[in-house]
Design an enzyme around this catalytic site. Structure first.
Site, PDB file in Angstrom:
ATOM      1  N   ARG A  15      72.609  28.703  27.445  1.00  0.00           N
ATOM      2  CA  ARG A  15      72.920  27.710  28.477  1.00  0.00           C
ATOM      3  C   ARG A  15      72.139  26.402  28.329  1.00  0.00           C
ATOM      4  O   ARG A  15      72.382  25.436  29.045  1.00  0.00           O
ATOM      5  CB  ARG A  15      72.718  28.322  29.871  1.00  0.00           C
ATOM      6  CG  ARG A  15      73.805  29.366  30.178  1.00  0.00           C
ATOM      7  CD  ARG A  15      73.858  29.694  31.634  1.00  0.00           C
ATOM      8  NE  ARG A  15      72.756  30.545  32.024  1.00  0.00           N
ATOM      9  CZ  ARG A  15      72.194  30.531  33.234  1.00  0.00           C
ATOM     10  NH1 ARG A  15      72.626  29.693  34.155  1.00  0.00           N
ATOM     11  NH2 ARG A  15      71.207  31.340  33.518  1.00  0.00           N
ATOM     12  N   TYR A 103      57.379  36.733  29.425  1.00  0.00           N
ATOM     13  CA  TYR A 103      58.537  36.033  28.849  1.00  0.00           C
ATOM     14  C   TYR A 103      58.113  34.627  28.410  1.00  0.00           C
ATOM     15  O   TYR A 103      57.412  33.932  29.135  1.00  0.00           O
ATOM     16  CB  TYR A 103      59.650  35.852  29.892  1.00  0.00           C
ATOM     17  CG  TYR A 103      60.343  37.108  30.353  1.00  0.00           C
ATOM     18  CD1 TYR A 103      60.151  38.332  29.727  1.00  0.00           C
ATOM     19  CD2 TYR A 103      61.223  37.048  31.435  1.00  0.00           C
ATOM     20  CE1 TYR A 103      60.798  39.470  30.171  1.00  0.00           C
ATOM     21  CE2 TYR A 103      61.882  38.180  31.885  1.00  0.00           C
ATOM     22  CZ  TYR A 103      61.665  39.390  31.249  1.00  0.00           C
ATOM     23  OH  TYR A 103      62.312  40.499  31.691  1.00  0.00           O
ATOM     24  N   ARG A 313      47.103   6.508  19.630  1.00  0.00           N
ATOM     25  CA  ARG A 313      47.841   7.552  18.904  1.00  0.00           C
ATOM     26  C   ARG A 313      46.869   8.574  18.318  1.00  0.00           C
ATOM     27  O   ARG A 313      45.655   8.372  18.372  1.00  0.00           O
ATOM     28  CB  ARG A 313      48.712   6.892  17.839  1.00  0.00           C
ATOM     29  CG  ARG A 313      49.835   6.046  18.473  1.00  0.00           C
ATOM     30  CD  ARG A 313      50.580   5.243  17.430  1.00  0.00           C
ATOM     31  NE  ARG A 313      51.006   6.074  16.332  1.00  0.00           N
ATOM     32  CZ  ARG A 313      51.233   5.626  15.090  1.00  0.00           C
ATOM     33  NH1 ARG A 313      51.053   4.348  14.806  1.00  0.00           N
ATOM     34  NH2 ARG A 313      51.619   6.451  14.148  1.00  0.00           N
ATOM     35  N   TYR A 367      49.143   0.439   5.241  1.00  0.00           N
ATOM     36  CA  TYR A 367      50.220   1.127   4.538  1.00  0.00           C
ATOM     37  C   TYR A 367      50.804   0.204   3.477  1.00  0.00           C
ATOM     38  O   TYR A 367      51.169  -0.934   3.775  1.00  0.00           O
ATOM     39  CB  TYR A 367      51.285   1.510   5.573  1.00  0.00           C
ATOM     40  CG  TYR A 367      52.413   2.360   5.052  1.00  0.00           C
ATOM     41  CD1 TYR A 367      52.162   3.489   4.288  1.00  0.00           C
ATOM     42  CD2 TYR A 367      53.732   2.046   5.359  1.00  0.00           C
ATOM     43  CE1 TYR A 367      53.207   4.273   3.826  1.00  0.00           C
ATOM     44  CE2 TYR A 367      54.782   2.830   4.911  1.00  0.00           C
ATOM     45  CZ  TYR A 367      54.515   3.945   4.136  1.00  0.00           C
ATOM     46  OH  TYR A 367      55.550   4.729   3.697  1.00  0.00           O
TER      47      TYR A 367
HETATM   48  C1  UD1 Z   1      65.292  40.487  32.906  1.00  0.00           C
HETATM   49  C2  UD1 Z   1      65.038  41.828  33.574  1.00  0.00           C
HETATM   50  C3  UD1 Z   1      65.323  41.713  35.075  1.00  0.00           C
HETATM   51  C4  UD1 Z   1      64.465  40.627  35.673  1.00  0.00           C
HETATM   52  C5  UD1 Z   1      64.669  39.308  34.925  1.00  0.00           C
HETATM   53  C6  UD1 Z   1      63.668  38.291  35.391  1.00  0.00           C
HETATM   54  C7  UD1 Z   1      65.536  43.579  31.944  1.00  0.00           C
HETATM   55  C8  UD1 Z   1      66.559  44.537  31.453  1.00  0.00           C
HETATM   56  N1  UD1 Z   1      65.904  42.824  32.980  1.00  0.00           N
HETATM   57  O1  UD1 Z   1      66.670  40.215  33.042  1.00  0.00           O
HETATM   58  O2  UD1 Z   1      65.043  42.933  35.723  1.00  0.00           O
HETATM   59  O3  UD1 Z   1      64.769  40.454  37.044  1.00  0.00           O
HETATM   60  O4  UD1 Z   1      64.469  39.502  33.514  1.00  0.00           O
HETATM   61  O5  UD1 Z   1      63.925  37.060  34.807  1.00  0.00           O
HETATM   62  O6  UD1 Z   1      64.446  43.541  31.424  1.00  0.00           O
HETATM   63  N2  UD1 Z   1      64.499  38.841  25.221  1.00  0.00           N
HETATM   64  C9  UD1 Z   1      64.172  39.097  23.907  1.00  0.00           C
HETATM   65  N3  UD1 Z   1      64.939  39.968  23.191  1.00  0.00           N
HETATM   66  C10 UD1 Z   1      65.999  40.602  23.743  1.00  0.00           C
HETATM   67  C11 UD1 Z   1      66.330  40.339  25.078  1.00  0.00           C
HETATM   68  C12 UD1 Z   1      65.560  39.458  25.804  1.00  0.00           C
HETATM   69  O7  UD1 Z   1      63.213  38.539  23.383  1.00  0.00           O
HETATM   70  O8  UD1 Z   1      66.632  41.383  23.020  1.00  0.00           O
HETATM   71  C13 UD1 Z   1      63.675  37.886  25.981  1.00  0.00           C
HETATM   72  C14 UD1 Z   1      64.476  36.652  26.407  1.00  0.00           C
HETATM   73  O9  UD1 Z   1      64.349  35.635  25.437  1.00  0.00           O
HETATM   74  C15 UD1 Z   1      63.832  36.285  27.719  1.00  0.00           C
HETATM   75  C16 UD1 Z   1      63.354  37.618  28.289  1.00  0.00           C
HETATM   76  O10 UD1 Z   1      63.285  38.507  27.181  1.00  0.00           O
HETATM   77  O11 UD1 Z   1      62.704  35.459  27.550  1.00  0.00           O
HETATM   78  C17 UD1 Z   1      64.277  38.164  29.361  1.00  0.00           C
HETATM   79  O12 UD1 Z   1      65.547  38.381  28.833  1.00  0.00           O
HETATM   80  P1  UD1 Z   1      66.852  38.035  29.655  1.00  0.00           P
HETATM   81  O13 UD1 Z   1      68.020  38.382  28.838  1.00  0.00           O
HETATM   82  O14 UD1 Z   1      66.763  36.679  30.212  1.00  0.00           O
HETATM   83  O15 UD1 Z   1      66.729  39.105  30.831  1.00  0.00           O
HETATM   84  P2  UD1 Z   1      67.447  39.074  32.219  1.00  0.00           P
HETATM   85  O16 UD1 Z   1      68.835  39.548  32.053  1.00  0.00           O
HETATM   86  O17 UD1 Z   1      67.241  37.781  32.874  1.00  0.00           O
END
Ligand code: UD1
Ligand code: CA
Length: 449
Positions: A15, A103, A313, A367
């Site tokens: 998104r 995260y 800078r 330069y």
């Molecule tokens: C997840 C939680 C949900 C919580 C929410 C909060 C799970 C199953 N669900 O849902 O309970 O309320 O976060 O925001 O855990 N990611 C990876 N690899 C993957 C999948 C995800 O690195 O295979 C990372 C994503 O980049 C992201 C985070 O994990 O930073 C969360 O993944 P996302 O798919 O956003 O989870 P939600 O469906 O939002």
């Protein structure tokens, strides 16, 4: 007890509508991911692991610059948060202690909250929050004996969806137990993913202790769109301004000053309106940055004044009581104590000795179109206005360059260097010249009519 941190950052961030991995989009002039890492390092983790997927090479490079101690592992297919944690576990081989999972797209989590989690006595600790609008968050299902399980929105019944206590995604668990729980996950759910959240019910079934710690919803704010990123930037800036004021920094017009994640400003420094800080700026107590300055990668010492309208800078180092005035650009240059650079100057790849005065319009020609070269200016020198210092070049201590000089050769200490054409005056010639020009103008005017 020893702590390890896993930061999940493999998601594409569809998104964001971007070629750049979501976690590398900038917030406070730092990648989003750096915010989570900054919170993580406050726990002094003995291992720090980042799970990268989309744009893993870019993520690896970004992590190497801000947190070289972190290990980046690759999750080539994003099969869920449980799968992501599993990808990180080999990097925790031999680790004993507690593992915190964060995260990479959740920048506002506070160190205090993480500490509260690691200090809670339970084998698994979940960070929850009361959501104003629970939307699609996972819900914390509690019973008489506390947290029983987490149900994802997609899999929840209407009754479960009515729960407002939500899962932030942050968990803390004993390392050995976490490995066991993750190994037991399946993807038999609405999303077909390995949910880390399923490990709660599994822990309870195995009679392990589970606890919930809660935090304000604002801490759990995740970034999914550019609009959310912009809103997060506003929030970050508001907090940074409040923090600076709290720390004893004067901000004349706080709402016009923009901070970076790592901006450091000492007490009693004064920051005027419309100042922008890029990464890597440190300002000592009592320094003054006047209106409309842009600063990055620089250090400003006590008693120094900068601006208005100055640009510092990376590598600009201003010692005590240095004065940098308007329309001055400084890059990779050290200005020793008491140096004055008042106006319209570029100093790049240079060192300027104590108390030296740099006249208006001075330029280090650093330069040659291919390589950069150094300019060395000694103490107590005087660089006349509009001097071009063609690097590599050295101006000795106490030397003086005449205004308008093009300095291509080293100037010995104490010498006067004049590198400009000699002036000649033609008495009475001006009036004749003007007459000729007026006649020419009149002739052209007639031509037109
Ligand atoms: C997840 C939680 C949900 C919580 C929410 C909060 C799970 C199953 N669900 O849902 O309970 O309320 O976060 O925001 O855990 N990611 C990876 N690899 C993957 C999948 C995800 O690195 O295979 C990372 C994503 O980049 C992201 C985070 O994990 O930073 C969360 O993944 P996302 O798919 O956003 O989870 P939600 O469906 O939002
Ligand atoms: Ca999410």
């Amino acid at each position: 007890m020893a702590v390890a941190v896993i930061v999940l950052a493999a998601g594409q961030g569809t998104r964001m509508n971007s070629d750049l991995p979501k976690v590398l989009h900038p917030l406070g002039a730092a990648p989003l991911l750096a915010h989570a890492l900054a919170a993580a390092v406050t726990l002094e983790p003995s291992r720090l692991v980042v799970v990268a997927g989309h744009g893993a090479d870019l993520v690896r490079r970004a992590v190497a610059t801000t947190h070289p101690e972190a290990e980046v592992v690759e999750q080539s297919e994003q099969l869920g948060t449980g799968h992501a944690v599993a990808a990180a576990l080999p990097a925790l081989a031999g680790f004993e202690g507690r593992v915190v999972v964060l995260y990479g797209d959740t920048p506002f989590i506070r160190p205090e909250t993480l500490t509260m989690m690691t200090e809670t006595e339970a084998e698994v600790v979940v960070l929850g929050f009361e959501a104003a609008d629970p939307g699609r968050y996972g819900r914390l299902v509690t019973g008489p004996s506390g947290l029983e399980r987490i149900v994802e929105f997609k899999d929840a019944t209407p009754e479960e969806r009515a729960i407002t206590l939500c899962n932030s995604g942050v968990i803390c668990a004993d390392a050995t137990l976490l490995a066991e729980l993750v190994a037991g996950l399946t993807n038999a759910n609405a999303a077909g993913e390995y949910y880390l959240t399923d490990s709660i019910a599994a822990a309870r079934a195995g009679a392990h202790s589970v606890a919930v710690v809660t935090c304000p919803e604002a801490e759990t704010l995740g970034i999914n769109t550019r609009a959310e990123l912009a809103a997060a930037e506003a929030l970050f800036q508001a907090r940074a301004r409040a923090e600076a004021l709290e720390n004893g920094v004067t901000l004349t017009a706080p709402e016009t000053v923009f901070f970076a994640l790592d901006t450091w400003i000492g007490r009693d420094a004064l920051i005027g309106p419309n100042v922008v800080f890029g990464p890597g700026v440190t300002i000592e107590s009592g320094a003054e940055v006047r209106a409309f300055c842009h600063l990055e990668g620089c250090h400003i010492s006590r008693g120094a004044t900068v601006g208005p309208f100055a640009r510092l800078r990376p590598g600009a180092e201003l010692a005590e009581d240095v004065h940098v005035g308007n329309f001055v650009e400084i890059k990779n240059a050290i200005l020793d104590e008491g140096v004055k650079v008042g106006h319209l100057t570029y100093l790049g790849d240079a060192h300027v000795g104590e108390r030296t005065n740099i006249g208006a319009g001075t330029i280090t020609c650093n330069y040659d179109g291919v390589m950069k070269h150094h300019t060395e200016i000694g103490a107590d020198a005087f660089i006349g206005s509009d001097t071009m210092l063609v690097a590599p070049v050295t101006v000795g201590a106490g030397a003086l360059t005449g205004s308008g000089s093009v300095i291509t050769e080293d100037v010995p200490p104490g010498a006067v260097a004049l590198g400009r054409a000699k002036q000649t005056n033609k008495p009475g010639l001006a009036a004749k010249l003007f007459d000729r020009l007026r006649a020419e103008k009149a002739r052209r005017g007639e031509g037109k009519a």
